[in-house]
Design a protein around this motif. Sequence first.
Motif, PDB file in Angstrom:
ATOM      1  N   SER A  65     -32.480  23.452  46.214  1.00  0.00           N
ATOM      2  CA  SER A  65     -31.744  23.937  45.052  1.00  0.00           C
ATOM      3  C   SER A  65     -30.379  23.281  44.942  1.00  0.00           C
ATOM      4  CB  SER A  65     -31.599  25.458  45.142  1.00  0.00           C
ATOM      5  OG  SER A  65     -30.786  25.949  44.097  1.00  0.00           O
ATOM      6  N   ARG A  66     -29.720  23.077  46.082  1.00  0.00           N
ATOM      7  CA  ARG A  66     -28.347  22.560  46.062  1.00  0.00           C
ATOM      8  C   ARG A  66     -28.264  21.023  46.084  1.00  0.00           C
ATOM      9  NH1 ARG A  66     -24.318  26.255  47.051  1.00  0.00           N
ATOM     10  NH2 ARG A  66     -25.008  28.381  47.526  1.00  0.00           N
ATOM     11  N   THR A  67     -29.405  20.379  46.228  1.00  0.00           N
ATOM     12  CA  THR A  67     -29.382  18.897  46.227  1.00  0.00           C
ATOM     13  C   THR A  67     -30.162  18.338  45.048  1.00  0.00           C
ATOM     14  OG1 THR A  67     -31.304  18.811  47.687  1.00  0.00           O
ATOM     15  CG2 THR A  67     -29.115  18.746  48.723  1.00  0.00           C
ATOM     16  N   ARG A  68     -30.145  19.068  43.921  1.00  0.00           N
ATOM     17  CA  ARG A  68     -30.790  18.540  42.729  1.00  0.00           C
ATOM     18  C   ARG A  68     -30.102  17.240  42.317  1.00  0.00           C
ATOM     19  NH1 ARG A  68     -29.863  23.791  41.197  1.00  0.00           N
ATOM     20  NH2 ARG A  68     -28.464  23.103  39.518  1.00  0.00           N
ATOM     21  N   PRO A  69     -30.823  16.333  41.678  1.00  0.00           N
ATOM     22  CA  PRO A  69     -30.242  15.019  41.309  1.00  0.00           C
ATOM     23  C   PRO A  69     -28.956  15.115  40.518  1.00  0.00           C
ATOM     24  CG  PRO A  69     -32.617  15.001  41.005  1.00  0.00           C
ATOM     25  CD  PRO A  69     -32.254  16.410  41.349  1.00  0.00           C
ATOM     26  N   GLU A  70     -28.868  16.139  39.640  1.00  0.00           N
ATOM     27  CA  GLU A  70     -27.654  16.223  38.827  1.00  0.00           C
ATOM     28  C   GLU A  70     -26.444  16.658  39.636  1.00  0.00           C
ATOM     29  OE1 GLU A  70     -30.011  20.079  38.115  1.00  0.00           O
ATOM     30  OE2 GLU A  70     -30.376  17.936  38.446  1.00  0.00           O
ATOM     31  N   LEU A  71     -26.703  17.189  40.866  1.00  0.00           N
ATOM     32  CA  LEU A  71     -25.595  17.613  41.726  1.00  0.00           C
ATOM     33  C   LEU A  71     -25.195  16.523  42.712  1.00  0.00           C
ATOM     34  CD1 LEU A  71     -26.705  21.293  42.494  1.00  0.00           C
ATOM     35  CD2 LEU A  71     -25.110  20.476  40.724  1.00  0.00           C
ATOM     36  N   THR A  72     -26.125  15.683  43.082  1.00  0.00           N
ATOM     37  CA  THR A  72     -25.813  14.619  44.059  1.00  0.00           C
ATOM     38  C   THR A  72     -25.453  13.304  43.393  1.00  0.00           C
ATOM     39  OG1 THR A  72     -28.168  14.085  44.184  1.00  0.00           O
ATOM     40  CG2 THR A  72     -27.313  15.645  45.815  1.00  0.00           C
ATOM     41  N   TYR A  73     -25.620  13.207  42.065  1.00  0.00           N
ATOM     42  CA  TYR A  73     -25.253  12.020  41.295  1.00  0.00           C
ATOM     43  C   TYR A  73     -25.940  10.776  41.867  1.00  0.00           C
ATOM     44  CZ  TYR A  73     -21.951  15.302  39.365  1.00  0.00           C
ATOM     45  OH  TYR A  73     -21.398  16.403  38.776  1.00  0.00           O
ATOM     46  N   ASP A  74     -25.129   9.839  42.343  1.00  0.00           N
ATOM     47  CA  ASP A  74     -25.725   8.587  42.803  1.00  0.00           C
ATOM     48  C   ASP A  74     -26.060   8.617  44.287  1.00  0.00           C
ATOM     49  OD1 ASP A  74     -22.980   8.740  43.365  1.00  0.00           O
ATOM     50  OD2 ASP A  74     -22.921   6.575  43.783  1.00  0.00           O
ATOM     51  N   ARG A  75     -25.989   9.818  44.919  1.00  0.00           N
ATOM     52  CA  ARG A  75     -26.285   9.921  46.354  1.00  0.00           C
ATOM     53  C   ARG A  75     -27.481  10.859  46.549  1.00  0.00           C
ATOM     54  NH1 ARG A  75     -22.293   8.101  49.732  1.00  0.00           N
ATOM     55  NH2 ARG A  75     -20.361   7.404  48.725  1.00  0.00           N
ATOM     56  N   PRO A  76     -28.697  10.380  46.315  1.00  0.00           N
ATOM     57  CA  PRO A  76     -29.869  11.263  46.403  1.00  0.00           C
ATOM     58  C   PRO A  76     -30.081  11.775  47.826  1.00  0.00           C
ATOM     59  CG  PRO A  76     -30.544   8.976  46.273  1.00  0.00           C
ATOM     60  CD  PRO A  76     -29.067   8.986  46.016  1.00  0.00           C
ATOM     61  N   ALA A  77     -30.580  12.987  47.908  1.00  0.00           N
ATOM     62  CA  ALA A  77     -30.912  13.574  49.216  1.00  0.00           C
ATOM     63  C   ALA A  77     -32.168  12.899  49.724  1.00  0.00           C
ATOM     64  CB  ALA A  77     -31.111  15.084  49.085  1.00  0.00           C
ATOM     65  N   ALA A  78     -31.982  11.870  50.537  1.00  0.00           N
ATOM     66  CA  ALA A  78     -33.093  10.988  50.886  1.00  0.00           C
ATOM     67  C   ALA A  78     -33.598  11.189  52.302  1.00  0.00           C
ATOM     68  CB  ALA A  78     -32.663   9.531  50.702  1.00  0.00           C
ATOM     69  N   ILE A  79     -32.729  11.639  53.215  1.00  0.00           N
ATOM     70  CA  ILE A  79     -33.126  11.821  54.625  1.00  0.00           C
ATOM     71  C   ILE A  79     -32.978  13.301  54.977  1.00  0.00           C
ATOM     72  CG2 ILE A  79     -32.604  11.210  57.011  1.00  0.00           C
ATOM     73  CD1 ILE A  79     -31.590   8.543  55.978  1.00  0.00           C
ATOM     74  N   TRP A  80     -34.072  13.883  55.437  1.00  0.00           N
ATOM     75  CA  TRP A  80     -34.096  15.310  55.791  1.00  0.00           C
ATOM     76  C   TRP A  80     -34.403  15.434  57.284  1.00  0.00           C
ATOM     77  CZ3 TRP A  80     -34.112  19.543  52.038  1.00  0.00           C
ATOM     78  CH2 TRP A  80     -33.836  19.096  50.730  1.00  0.00           C
ATOM     79  N   LEU A  81     -33.463  16.114  57.990  1.00  0.00           N
ATOM     80  CA  LEU A  81     -33.577  16.291  59.440  1.00  0.00           C
ATOM     81  C   LEU A  81     -33.872  17.774  59.721  1.00  0.00           C
ATOM     82  CD1 LEU A  81     -33.255  15.166  62.328  1.00  0.00           C
ATOM     83  CD2 LEU A  81     -30.810  15.653  62.128  1.00  0.00           C
ATOM     84  N   PHE A  82     -34.988  18.036  60.365  1.00  0.00           N
ATOM     85  CA  PHE A  82     -35.421  19.420  60.652  1.00  0.00           C
ATOM     86  C   PHE A  82     -35.283  19.685  62.159  1.00  0.00           C
ATOM     87  CE2 PHE A  82     -37.555  18.231  56.811  1.00  0.00           C
ATOM     88  CZ  PHE A  82     -37.528  19.374  56.016  1.00  0.00           C
ATOM     89  N   ASP A  83     -34.597  20.787  62.487  1.00  0.00           N
ATOM     90  CA  ASP A  83     -34.481  21.203  63.895  1.00  0.00           C
ATOM     91  C   ASP A  83     -34.933  22.663  63.978  1.00  0.00           C
ATOM     92  OD1 ASP A  83     -33.968  21.618  66.513  1.00  0.00           O
ATOM     93  OD2 ASP A  83     -31.781  21.487  66.353  1.00  0.00           O
ATOM     94  N   PHE A  84     -36.195  22.860  64.386  1.00  0.00           N
ATOM     95  CA  PHE A  84     -36.763  24.193  64.514  1.00  0.00           C
ATOM     96  C   PHE A  84     -37.176  24.464  65.953  1.00  0.00           C
ATOM     97  CE2 PHE A  84     -36.637  24.194  60.068  1.00  0.00           C
ATOM     98  CZ  PHE A  84     -36.907  25.479  59.584  1.00  0.00           C
ATOM     99  N   ARG A  85     -36.408  23.885  66.902  1.00  0.00           N
ATOM    100  CA  ARG A  85     -36.722  24.138  68.302  1.00  0.00           C
ATOM    101  C   ARG A  85     -36.519  25.622  68.595  1.00  0.00           C
ATOM    102  NH1 ARG A  85     -32.825  20.028  71.137  1.00  0.00           N
ATOM    103  NH2 ARG A  85     -31.667  20.527  69.222  1.00  0.00           N
TER     104      ARG A  85
END
Length: 611
Positions: A65-85
């Motif tokens: 919700s918070r990384t929609r394209p209109e909010l990140t402009y020219d910096r798309p949320a491209a790398i997602w790091l998951f830590d569920f240890r």
Amino acid sequence: MTRDALALAETRPAAPEPELGAAPSLSAVLVSPRLDNGAELGAMLREALPDENLLAYAKASEAISRTRPELTYDRPAAIWLFDFRGKPVGDLADELRTVKAARPDVELIVVTEADGAAVGPCLQVTQTPERLTFLLAPLHRAEVVQAIRLVADRYLATHTGRQALEDSQRQIRRLETDLGELHARLDIALHAARHDSLTGIMNRAGFVTELRERLDRSRQRQTVLMIDLDRFKSVNDTLGHDAGDDLVRKICTAMSAVVPAGGILARLGGDEFGVILEGATTQGIADFCGLILRICSQSRRVGGYEVQVSASIGVAHQGASASEVTLMRHADLALYAAKREGRNRYRVYDTVIDAQAKHRLTIESGLERALTSAQFRMAYQPIVKADSGAIQGFEALIRWESPELGAISPADFVPVAEETGIIQELGDWITRQAFKDCRRWGGPYVSVNLSARQFLRHNIAQQILQYAEDADLPPQRIQIELTETAIIDDVERADFNLNVLRAAGVRVALDDFGTGYSSLVYLNQFAIDCIKIDKSFVDNVTRDRQSAVIVASVSKLASSLGMGVVAEGVETEAQRQVLIAAGCGSLQGYHFGRPMAAKDVIAMLAGPTAG
């Protein structure tokens, strides 16, 4: 957002505006329900991607919700790091599923326990190991930093290529909207490049291309014809270029109607045409050439006048290894041969023409050297009174003794000199030398031949008079000989030059009378003193009644116009008697003397025939 996550985001300075052409910037998103690990992984992310935007969230849904394209402009949320240890594997799989559904093209990095229990469920969610990277605990800072950088590099490389592809596709779509118009314009341009604007038939470029393609692909023999209109220049000069264009169109239309199926007609230049015939027989080519000659020689009305020209044709057949260049060159050589032989005819290229062309090339290369190294000399043939044989004048004739080729006939080298332009220098030398020799021998006049190219120079009359003054030779002892071509090629200039010369006292003779096309038309119009009847009529005057009648008629016509007559080529006494009876006042030929050097002229004038 947690306090640690908020701190992670706020430590990132504001991103500057991207430079044109720079690699695209991105955002890295940490999703982890474990607040105590946020700062640790966040520090690793900052070290790996110091210039990128870093965000952290506890839930994937919040991150999306918070990384929609209109909010990140020219910096798309491209790398997602998951830590569920320490959390159920099912929770991790659900989070991955949420992100995968919303952002199918992002890079996924999963931190998992050392046992690798989360690998299988994660692969079930993504269905592919592409864009999925696992980091096994315990984490080593250097390894994590390196892994994140490799993933970022992979994304940037893929994104850059994808962006370029999308840009190209947009450009292609824009171009496709105009494709129909572009094709139409291209067709028009190609047609214009290969076709003549005046006649609509192929031009030289189209002709050469067509011939090359036929030679490459066709098994049938190709024959090339080069067609050149004779005396077309006089139509242009007399009636104007519009009339000339009209004549070209009319002749082109007539020729187009008789070109056989599979043949090509092209306009190669002003009054030059080319034809390609495929698989034609020898007799078929002869018939076609005869038909073209008849078409071109028909009288046509242009510019309000009836105009008649003729044509010369050169023919060349495809040989075993003939290229389009060779074939056209052979046809051109045959065309020149047809013109030299009298025009209004066709010639087929053969080895004789090839040898003649090579001989002409040898002559051409030696002409200038001959002029500068004194290889030319003058000879003079007497012109006498028909009844008494008294010498009246001498015709100046040029001779060339080449160290390499021996004696070369003027009939061979003068046409070459005219074509190459060296006739101007050679003609000036002849005129000056003839005037000097005439001054030495005294008495009889000297008659100098001027080619059409010489005579149509704008200052030729003044130049001749200046040469006479330099030699101290009275203009009354000078006669110039012109062919009909020299007059009709530029009527206005010829008229001006003739009047200047006649006013100064120079005599003017019309040479080779009866061999041209317009003699009778121009006899009364121009300032002509005498007519020289061509040797071809004199040869048969004693055995052909028609030749004798022609000579008598010409003599009578000249007399009525106040002109004198000189018959050339007299070789026997019988010819002399017939010519006297026909009314010829002056004669010239071997019967009275062969061409001789100036010193021999002086000796002859000291003898009893002088008068």
